[in-house]
Design a protein around this motif. Sequence first.
Motif, PDB file in Angstrom:
ATOM      1  N   HIS A  89     -10.745  -6.185   5.696  1.00  0.00           N
ATOM      2  CA  HIS A  89     -11.005  -5.198   4.649  1.00  0.00           C
ATOM      3  C   HIS A  89     -12.001  -4.143   5.122  1.00  0.00           C
ATOM      4  O   HIS A  89     -11.842  -2.944   4.849  1.00  0.00           O
ATOM      5  CB  HIS A  89     -11.529  -5.921   3.410  1.00  0.00           C
ATOM      6  N   GLN A  90     -13.027  -4.557   5.848  1.00  0.00           N
ATOM      7  CA  GLN A  90     -14.013  -3.610   6.358  1.00  0.00           C
ATOM      8  C   GLN A  90     -13.396  -2.671   7.387  1.00  0.00           C
ATOM      9  O   GLN A  90     -13.674  -1.461   7.401  1.00  0.00           O
ATOM     10  CB  GLN A  90     -15.187  -4.374   6.976  1.00  0.00           C
ATOM     11  N   ASN A  91     -12.535  -3.203   8.247  1.00  0.00           N
ATOM     12  CA  ASN A  91     -11.860  -2.356   9.234  1.00  0.00           C
ATOM     13  C   ASN A  91     -10.972  -1.332   8.554  1.00  0.00           C
ATOM     14  O   ASN A  91     -10.890  -0.170   8.987  1.00  0.00           O
ATOM     15  CB  ASN A  91     -11.038  -3.218  10.189  1.00  0.00           C
ATOM     16  N   ARG A  96       2.564   0.449 -11.330  1.00  0.00           N
ATOM     17  CA  ARG A  96       1.236   0.599 -10.732  1.00  0.00           C
ATOM     18  C   ARG A  96       0.479  -0.729 -10.740  1.00  0.00           C
ATOM     19  O   ARG A  96      -0.142  -1.116  -9.737  1.00  0.00           O
ATOM     20  CB  ARG A  96       0.433   1.669 -11.472  1.00  0.00           C
ATOM     21  N   ALA A  97       0.537  -1.426 -11.872  1.00  0.00           N
ATOM     22  CA  ALA A  97      -0.136  -2.725 -11.942  1.00  0.00           C
ATOM     23  C   ALA A  97       0.502  -3.723 -10.987  1.00  0.00           C
ATOM     24  O   ALA A  97      -0.195  -4.524 -10.342  1.00  0.00           O
ATOM     25  CB  ALA A  97      -0.088  -3.243 -13.373  1.00  0.00           C
ATOM     26  N   ARG A  98       1.821  -3.700 -10.859  1.00  0.00           N
ATOM     27  CA  ARG A  98       2.498  -4.644  -9.972  1.00  0.00           C
ATOM     28  C   ARG A  98       2.138  -4.383  -8.509  1.00  0.00           C
ATOM     29  O   ARG A  98       1.850  -5.314  -7.749  1.00  0.00           O
ATOM     30  CB  ARG A  98       4.014  -4.539 -10.166  1.00  0.00           C
ATOM     31  N   TYR A  99       2.108  -3.104  -8.099  1.00  0.00           N
ATOM     32  CA  TYR A  99       1.767  -2.788  -6.715  1.00  0.00           C
ATOM     33  C   TYR A  99       0.296  -3.080  -6.420  1.00  0.00           C
ATOM     34  O   TYR A  99      -0.047  -3.488  -5.308  1.00  0.00           O
ATOM     35  CB  TYR A  99       2.080  -1.314  -6.423  1.00  0.00           C
ATOM     36  N   THR A 100      -0.570  -2.897  -7.404  1.00  0.00           N
ATOM     37  CA  THR A 100      -1.982  -3.246  -7.205  1.00  0.00           C
ATOM     38  C   THR A 100      -2.140  -4.748  -7.012  1.00  0.00           C
ATOM     39  O   THR A 100      -2.920  -5.200  -6.161  1.00  0.00           O
ATOM     40  CB  THR A 100      -2.802  -2.771  -8.412  1.00  0.00           C
ATOM     41  N   SER A 101      -1.395  -5.522  -7.782  1.00  0.00           N
ATOM     42  CA  SER A 101      -1.437  -6.974  -7.613  1.00  0.00           C
ATOM     43  C   SER A 101      -0.897  -7.389  -6.261  1.00  0.00           C
ATOM     44  O   SER A 101      -1.445  -8.297  -5.609  1.00  0.00           O
ATOM     45  CB  SER A 101      -0.632  -7.637  -8.740  1.00  0.00           C
ATOM     46  N   GLU A 102       0.159  -6.726  -5.799  1.00  0.00           N
ATOM     47  CA  GLU A 102       0.704  -7.049  -4.479  1.00  0.00           C
ATOM     48  C   GLU A 102      -0.284  -6.697  -3.371  1.00  0.00           C
ATOM     49  O   GLU A 102      -0.428  -7.440  -2.397  1.00  0.00           O
ATOM     50  CB  GLU A 102       2.029  -6.308  -4.272  1.00  0.00           C
ATOM     51  N   MET A 103      -0.986  -5.565  -3.518  1.00  0.00           N
ATOM     52  CA  MET A 103      -1.995  -5.200  -2.525  1.00  0.00           C
ATOM     53  C   MET A 103      -3.127  -6.215  -2.494  1.00  0.00           C
ATOM     54  O   MET A 103      -3.613  -6.594  -1.416  1.00  0.00           O
ATOM     55  CB  MET A 103      -2.548  -3.804  -2.832  1.00  0.00           C
ATOM     56  N   SER A 158       0.826  -1.206   0.000  1.00  0.00           N
ATOM     57  CA  SER A 158       0.000   0.000   0.000  1.00  0.00           C
ATOM     58  C   SER A 158       0.860   1.257   0.000  1.00  0.00           C
ATOM     59  O   SER A 158       0.546   2.231  -0.690  1.00  0.00           O
ATOM     60  CB  SER A 158      -0.919  -0.008   1.227  1.00  0.00           C
ATOM     61  N   GLU A 159       1.959   1.242   0.762  1.00  0.00           N
ATOM     62  CA  GLU A 159       2.868   2.385   0.760  1.00  0.00           C
ATOM     63  C   GLU A 159       3.526   2.552  -0.607  1.00  0.00           C
ATOM     64  O   GLU A 159       3.708   3.675  -1.091  1.00  0.00           O
ATOM     65  CB  GLU A 159       3.923   2.214   1.844  1.00  0.00           C
ATOM     66  N   LYS A 160       3.894   1.448  -1.236  1.00  0.00           N
ATOM     67  CA  LYS A 160       4.483   1.530  -2.570  1.00  0.00           C
ATOM     68  C   LYS A 160       3.493   2.095  -3.579  1.00  0.00           C
ATOM     69  O   LYS A 160       3.850   2.939  -4.411  1.00  0.00           O
ATOM     70  CB  LYS A 160       4.941   0.143  -3.012  1.00  0.00           C
ATOM     71  N   ALA A 161       2.230   1.634  -3.512  1.00  0.00           N
ATOM     72  CA  ALA A 161       1.213   2.134  -4.452  1.00  0.00           C
ATOM     73  C   ALA A 161       0.944   3.611  -4.225  1.00  0.00           C
ATOM     74  O   ALA A 161       0.775   4.384  -5.181  1.00  0.00           O
ATOM     75  CB  ALA A 161      -0.072   1.325  -4.295  1.00  0.00           C
ATOM     76  N   LEU A 162       0.923   4.033  -2.962  1.00  0.00           N
ATOM     77  CA  LEU A 162       0.687   5.445  -2.670  1.00  0.00           C
ATOM     78  C   LEU A 162       1.848   6.309  -3.161  1.00  0.00           C
ATOM     79  O   LEU A 162       1.638   7.381  -3.747  1.00  0.00           O
ATOM     80  CB  LEU A 162       0.490   5.629  -1.161  1.00  0.00           C
ATOM     81  N   SER A 186       2.405 -14.295  -4.979  1.00  0.00           N
ATOM     82  CA  SER A 186       2.582 -13.450  -6.164  1.00  0.00           C
ATOM     83  C   SER A 186       1.973 -14.067  -7.403  1.00  0.00           C
ATOM     84  O   SER A 186       1.651 -13.363  -8.363  1.00  0.00           O
ATOM     85  CB  SER A 186       4.080 -13.189  -6.398  1.00  0.00           C
ATOM     86  N   ALA A 187       1.820 -15.384  -7.463  1.00  0.00           N
ATOM     87  CA  ALA A 187       1.237 -16.034  -8.634  1.00  0.00           C
ATOM     88  C   ALA A 187      -0.274 -16.072  -8.576  1.00  0.00           C
ATOM     89  O   ALA A 187      -0.918 -16.582  -9.479  1.00  0.00           O
ATOM     90  CB  ALA A 187       1.775 -17.461  -8.763  1.00  0.00           C
ATOM     91  N   GLY A 188      -0.870 -15.571  -7.506  1.00  0.00           N
ATOM     92  CA  GLY A 188      -2.317 -15.526  -7.390  1.00  0.00           C
ATOM     93  C   GLY A 188      -2.901 -16.760  -6.765  1.00  0.00           C
ATOM     94  O   GLY A 188      -4.113 -16.935  -6.736  1.00  0.00           O
TER      95      GLY A 188
END
Length: 260
Positions: A166-168, A114-121, A81-85, A130-132
């Motif tokens: 996620h809700q928190n 951006r796509a890589r950090y979104t996938s990591e999040m 999240s810090e990386k994406a921000l 990382s492979a899902g």
Amino acid sequence: MAASRLELNLVRLLCRCEAMAAEKRDPEEWRLEKYVGALEDMLQALKAQPSKPASEVINEYSRKVDFLKGMLQAEKLTSASEKALANQFLAPGRVPTTARERVPATKTVHLQSRARYTSEMRSELLGTDSAGEPQLDVRKRVGVTGPRPGDEKQSAAELDLVLQRHQNLQEKLAEEMLGLARSLKTNTLAAQSVIKKDNQTLSHSLKMADQNLEKLKTESERLEQHTQKSVNWLLWAMLIVVCFIFISMILFIRIMPKLK
């Protein structure tokens, strides 16, 4: 104007750095960071040259170097999240570095990161690698004849835990945004109150200045009239005194006998 040797070397090194940033690198790779440091030194030297390029070109070089530097700093952060921000605040180049590029390479790198950090999040949120693939081995918990009731309960509990997390997170973000909105509203109201008081004070000062100016004009006219009156009376008094002295001298000469 032809490009200098320093500018040509800077462009070559910049292309090399952009290519390395677009590739998948090892976490212990250190060359890109050294190259970016060399780019900063070359850019400073290029700015100090008397025959430096146009300011637009210099700004574009600085923009790309700052982007690469910020990208490296974002990669050193711990959470996705810090990386994406941090990646959202990066500004890629606007013009391709070479004529062979249709789209600036830094923009492509920006989109890839951006796509890589979104996938990591997403992986951190759902608990996958990382492979899902889920980190929890579902196949071990599910038999050949179907899932067991205990496994279903455990999976449901894990899913509830992820949803609760996620809700928190959403509630925490909503509370922070609400707090920022309240703080902004309070600061705006305070600033509005201060500005209103300043306007009232300024209006009162202007009103007092106008009144003082009118009083000053009135007193100036009265003083001028008084001065004129004083001068007239003084002139008449001096004329009377001169006439009296003149008449007295004539009478003195007539009355007193002449000396023999």
